[in-house]
Design a protein around this motif. Sequence first.
Motif, PDB file in Angstrom:
ATOM      1  N   VAL A   1       0.839  -1.197   0.000  1.00  0.00           N
ATOM      2  CA  VAL A   1       0.000   0.000   0.000  1.00  0.00           C
ATOM      3  C   VAL A   1       0.877   1.250   0.000  1.00  0.00           C
ATOM      4  O   VAL A   1       0.647   2.198  -0.761  1.00  0.00           O
ATOM      5  N   GLY A   2       1.891   1.262   0.845  1.00  0.00           N
ATOM      6  CA  GLY A   2       2.800   2.401   0.905  1.00  0.00           C
ATOM      7  C   GLY A   2       3.525   2.636  -0.409  1.00  0.00           C
ATOM      8  O   GLY A   2       3.708   3.783  -0.839  1.00  0.00           O
ATOM      9  N   GLU A   3       3.948   1.549  -1.053  1.00  0.00           N
ATOM     10  CA  GLU A   3       4.615   1.680  -2.352  1.00  0.00           C
ATOM     11  C   GLU A   3       3.679   2.273  -3.395  1.00  0.00           C
ATOM     12  O   GLU A   3       4.106   3.058  -4.251  1.00  0.00           O
ATOM     13  N   CYS A   4       2.393   1.899  -3.342  1.00  0.00           N
ATOM     14  CA  CYS A   4       1.416   2.470  -4.273  1.00  0.00           C
ATOM     15  C   CYS A   4       1.371   3.986  -4.144  1.00  0.00           C
ATOM     16  O   CYS A   4       1.317   4.716  -5.140  1.00  0.00           O
ATOM     17  N   VAL A   5       1.375   4.454  -2.912  1.00  0.00           N
ATOM     18  CA  VAL A   5       1.308   5.897  -2.681  1.00  0.00           C
ATOM     19  C   VAL A   5       2.554   6.571  -3.247  1.00  0.00           C
ATOM     20  O   VAL A   5       2.471   7.553  -4.001  1.00  0.00           O
ATOM     21  N   SER A   6       3.724   6.061  -2.913  1.00  0.00           N
ATOM     22  CA  SER A   6       4.976   6.658  -3.380  1.00  0.00           C
ATOM     23  C   SER A   6       5.079   6.622  -4.902  1.00  0.00           C
ATOM     24  O   SER A   6       5.488   7.607  -5.536  1.00  0.00           O
ATOM     25  N   GLU A   7       4.710   5.491  -5.488  1.00  0.00           N
ATOM     26  CA  GLU A   7       4.814   5.367  -6.942  1.00  0.00           C
ATOM     27  C   GLU A   7       3.783   6.241  -7.649  1.00  0.00           C
ATOM     28  O   GLU A   7       4.035   6.746  -8.749  1.00  0.00           O
ATOM     29  N   PHE A   8       2.617   6.445  -7.029  1.00  0.00           N
ATOM     30  CA  PHE A   8       1.626   7.319  -7.644  1.00  0.00           C
ATOM     31  C   PHE A   8       2.150   8.748  -7.728  1.00  0.00           C
ATOM     32  O   PHE A   8       1.907   9.440  -8.735  1.00  0.00           O
TER      33      PHE A   8
END
Length: 337
Positions: free
Chosen positions: A256-263
Amino acid sequence: MIETDFTRRLHPYWPRLQENTRSWLLEKRLMPADKVEEYADGLCYTDLMAGYYLGAPDEVLQAIADYSAWFFVWDDRHDRDIVHRRPAAWRRLTHRLHTALDAPEDHLHHPDPLVAGFADSVGRLYSFLGPSWNARFARHFRAVIEAYDREFDNRTTGTVPTVEEYLELRRLTFAHWIWTDLLEPVAGHELPDFVRKHPAYRRAALLSQEFAAWYNDLCSLPKEIAGDEVHNLGISLIHHEGLTLEEAVGEVRRRVGECVSEFLVAEEEMLRFADRLTDGTVPGRELSAVVKDIAMNMRNWFSTVYWFHHESGRYMVDSWDDRSTPPYVNNEATGDR
């Protein structure tokens, strides 16, 4: 990170949206009157849509919110048909939904409230753009129905999909491309294929939806373990990767955290792509502005999904009398036997 970096906003129409969707659920008999009275507002279905589709004309947001409320009720019927072992009823319902996608006006008075409510909301959504958008929406929703069928089979046989199988299935059962499609009537503009299929656009869209699906998995894990579910990223990690519950929760949180950073990176790429659409012509400037508005609403999806999961009674499993049976559902053996 969401609370600090993603501003939470609500469409100004939200108070009327909540009232009107509550009335629509009653009118279409999608929830019993006592359930609507006690639970509808606390489920926060309209809050979710009012925090996502900012800038939508009121009638567009109302149609989307009603459709979204229908989607949650349909999801609950799916669950109850599995629990009560009604495969024939479920198959009949899916067939009727496929048929209603082709001609919603012919199903407005169908005796099954789920079919009639679907026809009403989809018919309204079809009125905003045109035949090609409608055909795309129907194609994407047929894939959602078929994915729900696969979930039905998995649950009735106790089959836990592998992590990769689950991630592929989840993009359909969460209706990634449906919620993305609806950004277009909100903006009042059907996007050309070269925009929708551009890597910068698709990556930002996919990441926003992946965040929502995986955050939903994180928040619904207690509910789904209690209900003997087999479809959750955490459950697949436990079953196929040998993780403990604590390790699985940690892994889902990491993703979930990676999704935020990558977005945040993808968002910048999408905005640069939008800038390049400004070619000195009026249509180019308009298209650029539309894509930027859509990027803003993709960003809104993060905050509205986050707060929805922390405020909606749909995930407050510890307050339920029976952790496997949501109190807001009609748990009687409804539907055709």
